[in-house]
Write a protein that holds these residues in place. Structure first.
Motif, mmCIF file in Angstrom:
data_model
loop_
_atom_site.group_PDB
_atom_site.id
_atom_site.type_symbol
_atom_site.label_atom_id
_atom_site.label_comp_id
_atom_site.label_asym_id
_atom_site.label_seq_id
_atom_site.Cartn_x
_atom_site.Cartn_y
_atom_site.Cartn_z
ATOM 1 N N ALA A 191 0.830 -1.210 -0.015
ATOM 2 C CA ALA A 191 -0.032 0.054 0.022
ATOM 3 C C ALA A 191 1.047 1.280 -0.157
ATOM 4 N N ILE A 192 2.102 1.094 -0.060
ATOM 5 C CA ILE A 192 3.006 2.345 0.031
ATOM 6 C C ILE A 192 3.852 2.459 -1.203
ATOM 7 N N PRO A 193 4.088 3.340 -1.970
ATOM 8 C CA PRO A 193 4.799 3.566 -3.284
ATOM 9 C C PRO A 193 6.510 3.510 -2.779
ATOM 10 N N LEU A 194 6.839 2.334 -3.416
ATOM 11 C CA LEU A 194 8.215 2.049 -3.087
ATOM 12 C C LEU A 194 8.626 1.496 -4.658
ATOM 13 N N ASN B 279 -5.300 -1.192 -3.117
ATOM 14 C CA ASN B 279 -4.187 -0.191 -2.600
ATOM 15 C C ASN B 279 -2.931 -0.361 -3.575
ATOM 16 N N TYR B 280 -2.762 -1.513 -4.145
ATOM 17 C CA TYR B 280 -1.192 -1.640 -4.499
ATOM 18 C C TYR B 280 -1.423 -0.966 -6.241
ATOM 19 N N LEU C 205 0.980 2.602 -6.944
ATOM 20 C CA LEU C 205 1.653 2.583 -8.348
ATOM 21 C C LEU C 205 1.333 3.909 -9.042
ATOM 22 N N GLN C 206 0.258 4.358 -8.933
ATOM 23 C CA GLN C 206 -0.255 5.759 -9.396
ATOM 24 C C GLN C 206 0.602 6.740 -8.721
ATOM 25 N N GLN C 207 0.910 6.702 -7.329
ATOM 26 C CA GLN C 207 1.527 7.512 -6.594
ATOM 27 C C GLN C 207 2.874 7.498 -6.983
#
Length: 927
Positions: free
Chosen positions: A256-259, A284-285, A289-291
């Motif tokens: 859920a975190i942009p990494l 959330n994934y 990805l968009q973020q």
């Protein structure tokens, strides 16, 4: 398995106690230390092989270096004695350098480079106790970088033997993560805590460290992935019933975190999970990805740039501030501060965000404390730290600093003054503190904090004797200090001295004295004050009058010198032209004759400009074509006489519509000028503008003979009140130029009428400001001026084109505010321009002398017939050659004096007989 891992991890820690037996005691200690590091690292790596590639790589690197060290130690045991003298010489050199660095630090403990060099040499010499003390001292003064902390932690980890040593290493890790947020230190902390899993509460300790690491740097897009993977690998290695759910939770939180490399993490989760991935996790994934796509440009800019990358971090911070996620904003600030820890503005911006947005006490105070540790020379950081402690209710004993005693402060002030006197004034013959700011602060502290007005008065006496007694603002500063902490008697004494000594603004000082006596003094005191102020002001006005007369005399001398220079240049130019005209010429007289007469008949520039735009007639064109001879040589061109040119101009003027002005309608008409010459259809453009004042009857623009708009017009209204209201539109901008609107007055009937609507006399409540930058706006200047009083009006002076001239007039509510503003603003710097501020007192305008007065005074008065109806214009040609001109001396006497006796009239033919072209040529060639 957890217990077994703990036992296996703790066993090698006991082995190095025995150590190998060596011949020399020093070699034995080195070998024991080397083996202890190698064995502990090797066992830890073997026990927790599943911790991930980062752990393996780090452990393998350390083991390899340790192995090299061990090999060097082993080779040292068997090395021959011939190299011992080299080792002793190098060791002696290092010892001398260590002593020098320690002495340097005893003098200046804030020498950062000395600390680093001392730690390096002590570590090289194997002085474990000394290097630990040196690191401890440096960490108390400065925050340590990531490299220094990792080096210290690795040394302490290699020497840790029991549980007490492990707790000491834990304490070091806690200090390390507080200086800067570094993912590598957190990763090392988590991996080291895994080694203590067999101790009491070891599992909870490991999970606590990893959770804190994730909350601190888990959002790091490039380095956060290693922490997530290390935590997951640790949970996967533990055999528990609830481990699967824990690993599932970590996967879902991470996705859920942009990494970076999110796709690989998602594929790994799909392979590891036995069940299908829930839709919420996939959503959330995809959102993450968009973020990630939004953050990638900023991350790539950081990767491509070179340290310290301040501009790239600033852009990244601005982007995060727009999004508004507090955790991500805090992380990007921390990332920027790792490389820009010595930039005070970055700390100020970070602390300001925390003070205004998060307002978490521990977090805010921690950042403020780190800021002053990194930039202790920045006053703004200290003041913000004090305000933050007061805002969050910190104990007063913590805020107050009792180390600076009063005597030490006085000694510091005295040393500063002595330094300025010896090092600056005596060496450079200049005052290092012309306004005596240091002494003013000292006197203020003595009066306010120490209640020692006697010392404060002594300091102010010293300030006045240093050439500051002539400035009103210095006396008023002293007076305000006496008002706040002294008594009325000393206030009166200070103001009486100020009245006698002030030379820049004595009116303001006199006003303050009269105000004080009016409210607090007796009748006798009032009479004395009035007498002193009147005497002083009379003397000041007399001095100013003399100075003004002297200045006027200097100006008059300069004008006379300029007039003489102008006259000399004109005579020199005329003489040069005369010599050029009468110069020798080898050509024949006939050729000279043709040239001179051709030049004489040539059109003047003003006449040429008037005719060149008009269309020639058919006959004129034919004459022009026939004027060219063979081979392109020009013969004498037949130019139309001036009479025909005047007829053409008159015909053009007749074609233009005539504008008739009725003087009886002047009361309902306004005169509008300074309009752009390029304005098309001025009546159509100006009518909507003036209709706001009332009904417009007619707009009469004025055109030239060629039909060009001349920049002014008449606007006639139906009612007189509309015309009066239209006068308020004066100086309104029209197409980039200020439009001048004035009453319609016939100046031939009212010669004394003035259009200038501003006062030209002394106005004590109005300021004149010069030296303003041309880019300064009215709003910006008003913000600066309103600090010193109520601004009633502000006017920026512009030229006729609407461009600023760097001048302004500011009107205050009263004279006191204006005087205060002069003292505070004079010499102020605005946009790199030093401005000058004074009370408005425009110089008197020179009024042209009327012809009647000149005639009455007996002065010479030129005859209007001499120059014609329009004066002496440049276009009036003298058709008579200069050689034949005769000065007329009787005209002025006949104009002003008695008429002379009539002379015998002679016909003009006898005075100037007709001459041929050859005769004229001979006259011109006469030397």
């Amino acid at each position: 398995m957890a217990t077994a891992a703990a036992n296996s991890a703790s066993e090698p820690e006991a082995e190095p106690k025995a150590g190998p037996k060596a011949v020399g005691e020093e070699d034995e200690v080195k070998a024991a230390r080397t083996r202890r590091k190698v064995l502990s690292r090797a066992v830890a790596a073997a026990t927790y092989k599943t911790m991930g590639p980062g752990w393996d790589q780090q452990e393998e690197g350390v083991s390899e270096s340790d192995g090299d060290e061990y090999a060097m130690a082993s080779s040292a045991e068997s090395s021959p004695g011939e190299y011992e003298w080299e080792y002793d010489e190098e060791e002696e050199k290092n010892q001398l350098e260590i002593e020098r660095l320690e002495e340097q630090l005893s003098i200046n403990v804030y020498d950062y480079n000395c600390h680093v060099d001392l730690i390096r040499l002590l570590r090289l010499e194997g002085e474990l106790t000394k290097v630990r003390m040196a690191r401890q001292k440096m960490s108390e003064i400065f925050p340590l970088t990531e490299e220094l902390w990792l080096e210290w932690l690795h040394d302490e980890i290699s020497m840790a033997q029991d549980g007490l040593d492990r707790e000491h290493v834990y304490d070091l890790f806690e200090k390390a993560v507080k200086d800067y947020i570094c993912p590598n230190i957190w990763l090392e902390y988590g991996q080291y805590s895994v080694g203590g899993i067999g101790q009491k509460g070891g599992l909870e300790k490991v999970r606590s460290v990893f959770e804190r690491a994730l909350s601190s740097v888990g959002l790091h897009m490039t380095k956060g992935l290693a922490l997530w993977e290390a935590y997951r690998e640790f949970e996967s290695a533990i055999v528990e019933a609830a481990r699967l759910e824990k690993v599932h939770s970590l996967f879902r939180r991470q996705l859920a975190i942009p990494l970076y490399d999110m796709e690989a993490t998602f594929a790994e989760y799909e392979e590891w999970s036995e069940d299908s991935i829930p839709d919420s996790v996939i959503q959330n994934y995809n959102k993450a990805l968009q973020q990630l796509e939004k953050y990638k440009p900023y991350e790539e800019a950081l990767l491509q740039a070179e340290a310290p990358r301040l501009a790239e971090y600033q852009a990244y911070i601005d982007f995060e501030m727009k999004i508004g996620d507090p955790a991500r904003i805090q992380l990007i600030f921390e990332r920027a501060l790792v490389e820009n820890c010595l930039v005070p503005d970055l700390w100020i911006r970070y602390s300001q965000y925390l003070d205004r947005q998060l307002k978490v006490k521990d977090l805010v105070l921690s950042v403020h404390n780190r800021a002053i540790r990194n930039c202790p020379w920045t006053v703004a950081l200290w003041s913000r730290y004090l305000l933050a402690m007061e805002r969050h209710g910190v104990d007063h004993q913590v805020i107050s600093d009792s180390s600076k005693e009063l005597e030490e402060l006085r000694a510091a002030f005295a040393r500063a003054l002595e330094y300025l006197k010896q090092e600056v004034e005596e060496r450079f013959n200049e005052s290092g503190d012309p306004s005596c700011v240091i002494m003013q602060n000292w006197a203020r502290i003595e009066a306010r904090l120490c209640n020692n007005m006697q010392k404060a008065r002594e300091l102010w006496d010293s300030i006045m004797t240093r050439g500051n007694a002539k400035y009103a603002n210095m006396w008023l500063e002293y007076y305000n200090l006496e008002r706040a902490h002294g008594d009325t008697q000393h206030c009166r004494k200070a103001l009486h001295r100020a009245v006698q000594c002030t030379s820049d603004y004595p009116e303001h000082v006199c006003e303050v004295l009269l105000t004080m006596e009016r409210t607090e003094g007796s009748l006798e005191d009032w009479d004395i004050a009035v007498q002193k102020t009147e005497t002083r002001l009379a003397r000041v006005n007399e001095q100013r009058l003399k100075a003004a007369e002297k200045e006027a005399a200097l100006v008059q001398q300069e004008e006379e010198k300029a007039e003489q220079r102008k006259r000399a240049r004109a005579e020199k130019k005329a003489l040069k032209k005369k010599k050029k005209t009468r110069g020798p010429d080898k050509r024949g007289a006939d050729e000279d004759d043709e040239k001179e007469w051709g030049d004489d008949e040539e059109e003047q520039p003003s006449k040429r400009r008037r005719v060149e735009n008009s269309i020639p007639a058919a006959g004129e064109t034919q004459n022009m074509e026939s004027a060219a001879g063979p081979a392109g040589k020009c013969a004498v061109v037949d130019v139309e006489p001036p009479s025909k040119q005047k007829e053409k101009a008159a015909s053009l003027k007749r074609d233009m519509p005539k504008v008739l002005h009725d003087s009886s309608k002047d009361s309902i008409t306004v005169f509008v000028s300074n309009l752009p010459y390029s304005m098309q259809e001025p009546d159509a453009k100006l009518k909507p503008l003036f209709e706001a004042c009332g009904e417009v009857v007619q707009i009469r623009p004025i055109f030239s003979n060629r039909g060009d708009f001349r920049g002014y017009c008449y606007v006639e209204f139906k009612e007189e009140k509309s015309a009066l209201q239209a006068l308020e539109m004066d100086r309104k901008s029209v197409e980039g130029r200020p439009m001048f609107v004035s009453p319609c007055v016939d100046k031939s009937k009212n010669p004394d009428f003035k259009v200038f609507r501003y006062s030209t006399s002394l106005e004590k409540h109005k300021l004149f400001i010069s030296g303003l930058p041309f880019s300064c706006t009215k709003e910006e200047l008003e913000e600066i001026c309103k600090v010193h009083g109520t601004v009633k009006d502000l006017r920026l002076v512009t030229n006729r084109a609407g461009k600023p001239k760097g001048l302004a007039y500011v009107e205050y509510e009263n004279e006191s505010q204006a005087s205060q503003a002069v003292m505070k603003m004079d010499g102020m710097t605005i946009k790199e321009n030093v401005i000058k501020v004074a009370i408005s007192n425009p110089p008197q305008r020179k009024v042209p002398e009327k012809p009647e007065a000149r005639k009455a005074s007996g002065g010479p008065m030129p005859s209007p017939q001499t120059y014609g109806a329009r004066g002496k214009g440049r276009t009036q040609l003298a058709l008579l050659p200069r050689a034949l001109q005769r000065p007329s001396a009787a005209a002025p006497q006949a104009e002003n004096g008695p008429a002379p006796a009539p002379a015998v009239a002679t016909p003009p033919a006898t005075e100037a007989p007709k001459m041929s072209n050859a005769d004229f040529a001979k006259l011109f060639l006469r030397k």
